[in-house]
Design a protein around this motif. Sequence first.
Motif, PDB file in Angstrom:
ATOM      1  N   ASP A  76       5.157  11.049  -7.365  1.00  0.00           N
ATOM      2  CA  ASP A  76       5.380   9.668  -6.949  1.00  0.00           C
ATOM      3  C   ASP A  76       4.063   8.899  -6.861  1.00  0.00           C
ATOM      4  O   ASP A  76       3.983   7.745  -7.273  1.00  0.00           O
ATOM      5  CB  ASP A  76       6.109   9.609  -5.609  1.00  0.00           C
ATOM      6  N   LYS A  77       3.046   9.523  -6.311  1.00  0.00           N
ATOM      7  CA  LYS A  77       1.731   8.873  -6.206  1.00  0.00           C
ATOM      8  C   LYS A  77       1.176   8.584  -7.599  1.00  0.00           C
ATOM      9  O   LYS A  77       0.608   7.515  -7.836  1.00  0.00           O
ATOM     10  CB  LYS A  77       0.746   9.748  -5.425  1.00  0.00           C
ATOM     11  N   GLN A  78       1.359   9.525  -8.537  1.00  0.00           N
ATOM     12  CA  GLN A  78       0.894   9.309  -9.904  1.00  0.00           C
ATOM     13  C   GLN A  78       1.659   8.170 -10.562  1.00  0.00           C
ATOM     14  O   GLN A  78       1.075   7.326 -11.234  1.00  0.00           O
ATOM     15  CB  GLN A  78       1.033  10.594 -10.737  1.00  0.00           C
ATOM     16  N   ARG A  79       2.969   8.133 -10.358  1.00  0.00           N
ATOM     17  CA  ARG A  79       3.793   7.044 -10.913  1.00  0.00           C
ATOM     18  C   ARG A  79       3.366   5.704 -10.323  1.00  0.00           C
ATOM     19  O   ARG A  79       3.290   4.703 -11.036  1.00  0.00           O
ATOM     20  CB  ARG A  79       5.275   7.317 -10.622  1.00  0.00           C
ATOM     21  N   ALA A  80       3.055   5.659  -9.037  1.00  0.00           N
ATOM     22  CA  ALA A  80       2.588   4.425  -8.395  1.00  0.00           C
ATOM     23  C   ALA A  80       1.276   3.963  -9.026  1.00  0.00           C
ATOM     24  O   ALA A  80       1.104   2.773  -9.331  1.00  0.00           O
ATOM     25  CB  ALA A  80       2.420   4.631  -6.890  1.00  0.00           C
ATOM     26  N   ASN A  81       0.362   4.892  -9.248  1.00  0.00           N
ATOM     27  CA  ASN A  81      -0.914   4.539  -9.886  1.00  0.00           C
ATOM     28  C   ASN A  81      -0.710   4.081 -11.327  1.00  0.00           C
ATOM     29  O   ASN A  81      -1.382   3.159 -11.785  1.00  0.00           O
ATOM     30  CB  ASN A  81      -1.885   5.713  -9.824  1.00  0.00           C
ATOM     31  N   ASP A  82       0.217   4.713 -12.038  1.00  0.00           N
ATOM     32  CA  ASP A  82       0.520   4.294 -13.409  1.00  0.00           C
ATOM     33  C   ASP A  82       1.073   2.869 -13.447  1.00  0.00           C
ATOM     34  O   ASP A  82       0.720   2.079 -14.324  1.00  0.00           O
ATOM     35  CB  ASP A  82       1.518   5.250 -14.071  1.00  0.00           C
ATOM     36  N   LEU A  83       1.941   2.539 -12.500  1.00  0.00           N
ATOM     37  CA  LEU A  83       2.490   1.183 -12.434  1.00  0.00           C
ATOM     38  C   LEU A  83       1.394   0.160 -12.156  1.00  0.00           C
ATOM     39  O   LEU A  83       1.359  -0.915 -12.767  1.00  0.00           O
ATOM     40  CB  LEU A  83       3.574   1.097 -11.362  1.00  0.00           C
ATOM     41  N   ARG A  84       0.480   0.494 -11.269  1.00  0.00           N
ATOM     42  CA  ARG A  84      -0.634  -0.417 -10.980  1.00  0.00           C
ATOM     43  C   ARG A  84      -1.525  -0.599 -12.209  1.00  0.00           C
ATOM     44  O   ARG A  84      -1.994  -1.700 -12.484  1.00  0.00           O
ATOM     45  CB  ARG A  84      -1.442   0.103  -9.797  1.00  0.00           C
ATOM     46  N   GLU A  85      -1.730   0.478 -12.931  1.00  0.00           N
ATOM     47  CA  GLU A  85      -2.524   0.405 -14.166  1.00  0.00           C
ATOM     48  C   GLU A  85      -1.826  -0.485 -15.202  1.00  0.00           C
ATOM     49  O   GLU A  85      -2.476  -1.268 -15.903  1.00  0.00           O
ATOM     50  CB  GLU A  85      -2.752   1.810 -14.725  1.00  0.00           C
ATOM     51  N   GLU A  86      -0.504  -0.377 -15.302  1.00  0.00           N
ATOM     52  CA  GLU A  86       0.253  -1.229 -16.224  1.00  0.00           C
ATOM     53  C   GLU A  86       0.109  -2.705 -15.853  1.00  0.00           C
ATOM     54  O   GLU A  86       0.028  -3.562 -16.732  1.00  0.00           O
ATOM     55  CB  GLU A  86       1.729  -0.847 -16.215  1.00  0.00           C
TER      56      GLU A  86
END
Length: 138
Positions: free
Chosen positions: A103-113
């Motif tokens: 979940d933390k990785q997905r959150a960081n990926d969304l912020r990067e997007e």
Amino acid sequence: AAQNLAVFLKNYADWLRLTLMDESSHQSSSQKGPQPQISELNQTIQEARHLYEAALHVRSSILPPHHPEVVASKFSLAELLDGPTAIASAAAAAGANDVDVLDKQRANDLREEILNAYNVEEIEQSGDDGSGSVANSK
């Protein structure tokens, strides 16, 4: 509508979490924790996540990546994924660490997007004012 309901559910989950924390600070060690409320909290968080994901899917398929509605959905979902979760049992807690990392990785990926949608990049700039890195948009 899904985004608005997801926002409501996230706020409700935050309220439930605070209520549980307050109740646990007032309980004696001989009393058992409020398992039904923890279950309701977990269910509310999962429902909010599902609604955020649905809203993001629909918005991403009809709007450009830099559109404010898409960015708002990504940001809200990232905030939900990065927030604390409730674990109902020790068995669930054993597998929760792996899910939490994902979940933390997905959150960081969304912020990067979000940053990539606006072509934001950090550059080093030296000036007379002594400032360091500055965000730059192309």
